[in-house]
Scaffold this active site. Structure first.
Site, PDB file in Angstrom:
ATOM      1  N   TYR A 125      -5.048  -5.616  -8.895  1.00 40.70           N
ATOM      2  CA  TYR A 125      -5.856  -6.646  -8.221  1.00 40.70           C
ATOM      3  C   TYR A 125      -6.933  -5.959  -7.409  1.00 40.70           C
ATOM      4  O   TYR A 125      -6.665  -4.957  -6.735  1.00 40.70           O
ATOM      5  CB  TYR A 125      -4.973  -7.478  -7.277  1.00 40.70           C
ATOM      6  N   GLU A 213     -13.620 -11.479  -6.978  1.00 42.97           N
ATOM      7  CA  GLU A 213     -12.183 -11.281  -7.136  1.00 42.97           C
ATOM      8  C   GLU A 213     -11.908 -10.951  -8.598  1.00 42.97           C
ATOM      9  O   GLU A 213     -12.190 -11.781  -9.481  1.00 42.97           O
ATOM     10  CB  GLU A 213     -11.396 -12.525  -6.720  1.00 42.97           C
TER      11      GLU A 213
END
Ligand code: GDP
Ligand code: MN
Length: 407
Positions: A125, A213
């Site tokens: 991530y 993101e």
């Protein structure tokens, strides 16, 4: 402003960030055509069909009335056709769309990057966003890629790495190395991740974004690092500097009433209540929403018509409020400072007549320059409009009207 995954990836690619390649399609035929093209470009044998909507959780989400997921692996071009056919024009529900879901108008046909090799593919991530509290940008990274990051933050906050970057100085090479090291990478994958983070930061800063993101960032089985997903949020106030990014806006993804309001230079936010309101100035709008709640109603919207309320802006505001079927009454609360109350009153009457019969009661509170004159114009108009000058009067009138309607 949010953009689609395929658009976000094109921004990343422009800045040299490695991405999972793909081509977009809006019909099953086109999906097959671009799948063949993609196979020639990249050598991929399998494909991933990805619904393009402004919401995450597509991989776990389902198309209404079927078992079809919003992101699915296709092992042939015929699979691409079947899956695209299942998805296009249908409604996808994910944990981010709400129960009503979102209609999918485009699919991204992407290369399969989870192919087998010397090591297992691994998901990470990575995000970059503005930390207002510290006046800095912050890179957040985690080895728990592909998962809902809110869940990781709650259960295992120690698994989220944070690195703050002074926007004036920019990302320093040691910071990119620090993040890659903290993710446990070594060798080629470490070097690739450092390059990835540096390019990603440059893309973020130069496109005036407020959030990137990338979940997941993938380490492929042959140690390449690439963006599989891309959620990109651009700063609206900087869009004038990036006309090519401003063009990426997809109004299908926005609330239609908010789009219409924007086109009329009105600041409108739809809410869930029953009393529509039209106010000049954000502070007064907030106070008016409080007033509605104190009177026993719930605000149906926030609507700031700005400093220069005239017949045209009032009419545009009326039309937008009236399109919301939950609205049972309308409260107009205007302070006549720069704009005079008699002008606004004349505007209300004119707008009312232009629209025709308005099916809900209207309370108009005008205070400030020429307030009495404004009230007189409203009272003598012969329309079903109640006037008030004091805040208290307006509140009492709203309560009365709601009581009469039995809401
Ligand atoms: P999201 O669910 O909306 O966040 O969509 P993502 O783009 O993150 O994709 C969801 C999931 O699809 C990923 O976490 C992967 O597990 C899977 N996926 C994406 N690309 C590929 C691929 O190339 N091959 C395979 N096998 N799975 C993929
Ligand atoms: Mn994702």
């Amino acid at each position: 402003m949010n953009i689609h995954e395929y658009q976000g990836k094109s921004v990343l690619k422009k800045y040299g960030v490695r991405i999972q390649e793909g081509l977009v399609a809006d019909t099953p035929d086109k999906a097959v055509e671009v799948a063949r093209e993609l196979s020639q470009q990249t050598g991929t044998k399998w494909y991933v069909v990805k619904s393009q909507i402004h919401a995450g959780g597509r991989g776990k989400g389902r198309i209404v009335g079927s078992e079809q997921r919003g992101v699915a692996l296709a092992k042939s071009v015929e699979d691409v056709r079947t899956i695209s056919n299942n998805i296009l024009g249908k409604v996808l529900v994910t944990h981010q769309t709400g129960a009503e879901g979102k209609r999918v108008n485009k699919v991204l046909i992407a290369e399969d990057v989870y192919y087998p090799g010397p090591s297992e593919p691994k998901e990470y991530y990575l995000s970059i966003l503005l930390d207002r509290g510290r006046n800095c940008n912050v890179i957040m990274a985690s080895t728990e890629g592909g998962m809902d990051i809110e869940e990781v933050a709650e259960r295992t906050p120690e698994k989220i790495i944070k690195e703050w970057i002074d926007p004036k100085v920019g990302l320093q090479p040691f910071q990119a190395r620090k993040v890659a090291f903290a993710l446990g990478l070594e060798g080629d994958a470490f070097k690739e991740m450092v390059k990835f983070i540096s390019a990603l930061y440059r893309a973020y800063a130069e496109s005036d974004s407020s959030m990137f993101e990338i979940n997941p960032v993938l380490k492929t089985s042959d140690n390449k690092i690439l963006a599989v997903d891309a959620k990109v949020d651009l700063d609206d106030n900087a869009l004038y500097r990036h006309p090519e990014l401003a063009e990426m806006r997809d109004t299908n993804e926005e609330d239609p009433l908010e789009v219409e309001a924007g086109a009329n230079n009105l600041n409108y936010v739809k809410l869930d209540g029953n009393v529509g309101c039209m106010v000049n100035g954000a502070g007064l709008a907030m106070a008016t929403m409080d007033l509605i709640k104190l009177s026993g109603g719930e605000p149906a919207n926030f609507l700031d018509v700005g400093g220069g309320a005239n017949a045209r802006t009032v009419e545009a505001g009326f039309r937008i409020i009236l399109k919301d079927p939950n609205v049972k009454a309308i409260l107009i609360n205007i302070f006549g400072g720069i704009v005079r109350c008699d002008r606004v009153a004349a505007g209300v009457v004119e707008a009312y007549k232009a629209i025709g019969e308005i099916p809900v009661p209207i309370i108009v509170r005008l205070q400030g320059t020429n307030a009495e004159e404004g009230a007189r114009i409203i009272n003598e108009s012969g329309l079903k409009v109640y006037s008030a000058i004091e805040f208290k009067e307006a509140a009492a009138k709203v309560s009365e009207v709601l009581a009469e309607l039995g809401v």
